[in-house]
Design a protein around this motif. Structure first.
Motif, short mmCIF file in Angstrom:
data_model
loop_
_atom_site.label_atom_id
_atom_site.label_comp_id
_atom_site.label_asym_id
_atom_site.label_seq_id
_atom_site.Cartn_x
_atom_site.Cartn_y
_atom_site.Cartn_z
N HIS A 9 0.81 -1.22 0.00
CA HIS A 9 0.00 0.00 0.00
C HIS A 9 0.84 1.26 0.00
O HIS A 9 0.40 2.29 -0.52
CB HIS A 9 -0.97 0.00 1.19
N ASP A 10 2.06 1.22 0.55
CA ASP A 10 2.92 2.41 0.55
C ASP A 10 3.26 2.84 -0.87
O ASP A 10 3.04 3.99 -1.26
CB ASP A 10 4.23 2.14 1.28
N GLU A 11 3.82 1.90 -1.62
CA GLU A 11 4.27 2.22 -2.98
C GLU A 11 3.09 2.58 -3.88
O GLU A 11 3.17 3.52 -4.68
CB GLU A 11 5.06 1.05 -3.56
N TYR A 12 2.02 1.83 -3.76
CA TYR A 12 0.83 2.11 -4.57
C TYR A 12 0.31 3.52 -4.29
O TYR A 12 0.03 4.28 -5.22
CB TYR A 12 -0.26 1.08 -4.29
N MET A 13 0.17 3.87 -3.00
CA MET A 13 -0.39 5.18 -2.67
C MET A 13 0.53 6.31 -3.08
O MET A 13 0.08 7.37 -3.56
CB MET A 13 -0.69 5.26 -1.16
N TYR A 14 1.82 6.12 -2.92
CA TYR A 14 2.79 7.13 -3.38
C TYR A 14 2.63 7.38 -4.87
O TYR A 14 2.55 8.54 -5.32
CB TYR A 14 4.21 6.66 -3.07
N ARG A 15 2.55 6.32 -5.65
CA ARG A 15 2.42 6.47 -7.10
C ARG A 15 1.06 7.05 -7.48
O ARG A 15 0.96 7.84 -8.43
CB ARG A 15 2.66 5.12 -7.77
N MET A 16 0.03 6.68 -6.73
CA MET A 16 -1.29 7.22 -6.99
C MET A 16 -1.31 8.73 -6.74
O MET A 16 -1.92 9.51 -7.50
CB MET A 16 -2.31 6.50 -6.09
N MET A 17 -0.66 9.17 -5.67
CA MET A 17 -0.60 10.59 -5.36
C MET A 17 0.15 11.36 -6.44
O MET A 17 -0.24 12.48 -6.82
CB MET A 17 0.05 10.81 -3.99
N LYS A 18 1.24 10.80 -6.94
CA LYS A 18 1.98 11.44 -8.03
C LYS A 18 1.13 11.51 -9.30
O LYS A 18 1.09 12.55 -9.98
CB LYS A 18 3.27 10.65 -8.30
N PHE A 19 0.44 10.42 -9.60
CA PHE A 19 -0.38 10.34 -10.81
C PHE A 19 -1.48 11.40 -10.79
O PHE A 19 -1.77 12.04 -11.80
CB PHE A 19 -0.98 8.94 -10.92
N ASN A 20 -2.08 11.59 -9.60
CA ASN A 20 -3.18 12.53 -9.46
C ASN A 20 -2.74 13.94 -9.06
O ASN A 20 -3.57 14.81 -8.82
CB ASN A 20 -4.19 12.00 -8.43
N LYS A 21 -1.42 14.14 -8.99
CA LYS A 21 -0.83 15.46 -8.75
C LYS A 21 -1.34 16.11 -7.45
O LYS A 21 -1.80 17.26 -7.43
CB LYS A 21 -1.08 16.39 -9.95
#
Length: 293
Positions: free
Chosen positions: A202-214
């Protein structure tokens, strides 16, 4: 209790979130027991051990790369942050020996602990709410060993402080690889954690999700989200051979966050309905609207 003069009703429900208010610090993250706890140490720790055994068997370089490809397009679901928080009502983390209540309550506990200690850093309060939202992966059908629990670098030998290290990695194929089984593995010395392939969860997924959604949050927020479960590093000081100056500069932020992620866990649950307006305001400020998950 109602305080008419208070302009913010969520403040009424703030509880004493000092570490001592929850339970004794030494009793958190207590994985002690037989060398392999499934030999008999109670159902909660048995559940935790089983999750880590699967994680440490199947989290490999190839597996992590496949998960990056599978979820990197963020096409699973479209929803708001608060809708994701509500989804966590249906999840109990099988890797956590400290809680057996839904993760949504822990999100508000963590956020309120940070809010009390750092009232001037509203972005930090929001990180408390956001930090485990990547666990929606478990509700999308992903096994918990690929979502929850402590993280660790793949592509190199697990270090001593990785939980249950000595009795859970025997069947991991990467440890039979002559490169991946060394201390540095496939990395260069002090390459920086940004260049390290972390176990998928969940850490890596959420980090990437936050970057994707700016998300409009400071770099410290992204760093905390990405590495808050990397206990072998931020709690025990392992994997220093991979760290660069940026990692060492960010480490105090991750450690400060951990005080609230860990020590606000308590069976005394927050009044979520009273807190929601304050946190909805933070969501509207930093990550509004319907997002791609």
């Amino acid at each position: 209790m109602k305080v008419a003069a208070d302009p913010d009703p969520s403040l009424v429900s703030q509880r004493d979130m000092e570490p001592e208010a929850a339970k004794d610090k030494d009793s958190f993250r207590n994985y002690t027991g037989p060398p392999c706890p499934h030999l008999g140490s109670g159902p909660l720790l048995d559940r935790v051990f089983a999750t880590y055994k699967l994680m440490h068997t199947w989290q490999t370089v190839d597996f992590v790369r496949r998960k990056h490809a599978q979820f990197g397009g963020f096409s699973y679901k479209r929803m708001t942050v608060m809708e994701a928080v509500d989804m966590l009502d249906g999840l109990v983390d099988e890797s956590d020996p400290d809680v057996d209540f839904p993760n949504s309550f822990h999100a508000f506990q963590t956020a309120e602990g940070i809010r009390k200690a750092h009232p001037d850093k509203d972005w930090f309060h929001l990180v408390g709410l956001l930090h485990d939202l990547g666990k929606v992966l478990a509700l999308a059908g992903e096994p918990q060993w690929a979502v929850v629990g402590d993280t660790f670098p793949v592509g190199c030998r697990p270090q001593a402080s990785v939980v249950f290290r000595d009795c859970t990695f025997q069947d991991n194929p990467d440890l039979q690889d002559p490169l991946y089984s060394t201390e540095l593995g496939m990395y260069q010395p002090h390459c920086g954690l940004e260049n390290v392939l972390m176990s998928w969860g969940h850490d890596e997924y959420m980090y990437r999700m936050m970057k994707f959604n700016k998300f409009a949050l400071p770099p410290e927020a992204f760093y905390i989200i990405r590495f808050h479960s990397f206990y072998p590093w931020h709690k025990f000081g392992d994997y220093q051979q991979l760290c660069n100056e940026q990692d060492l500069a960010m480490l105090p932020w991750v450690q400060e966050f951990n005080k609230f992620d860990l020590y606000t866990k308590s069976s005394s649950l927050p009044d979520v309905a009273a807190l929601r307006p304050y946190y909805q305001g933070l969501v509207d400020k930093y990550c509004p609207g319907i997002l791609c998950w």
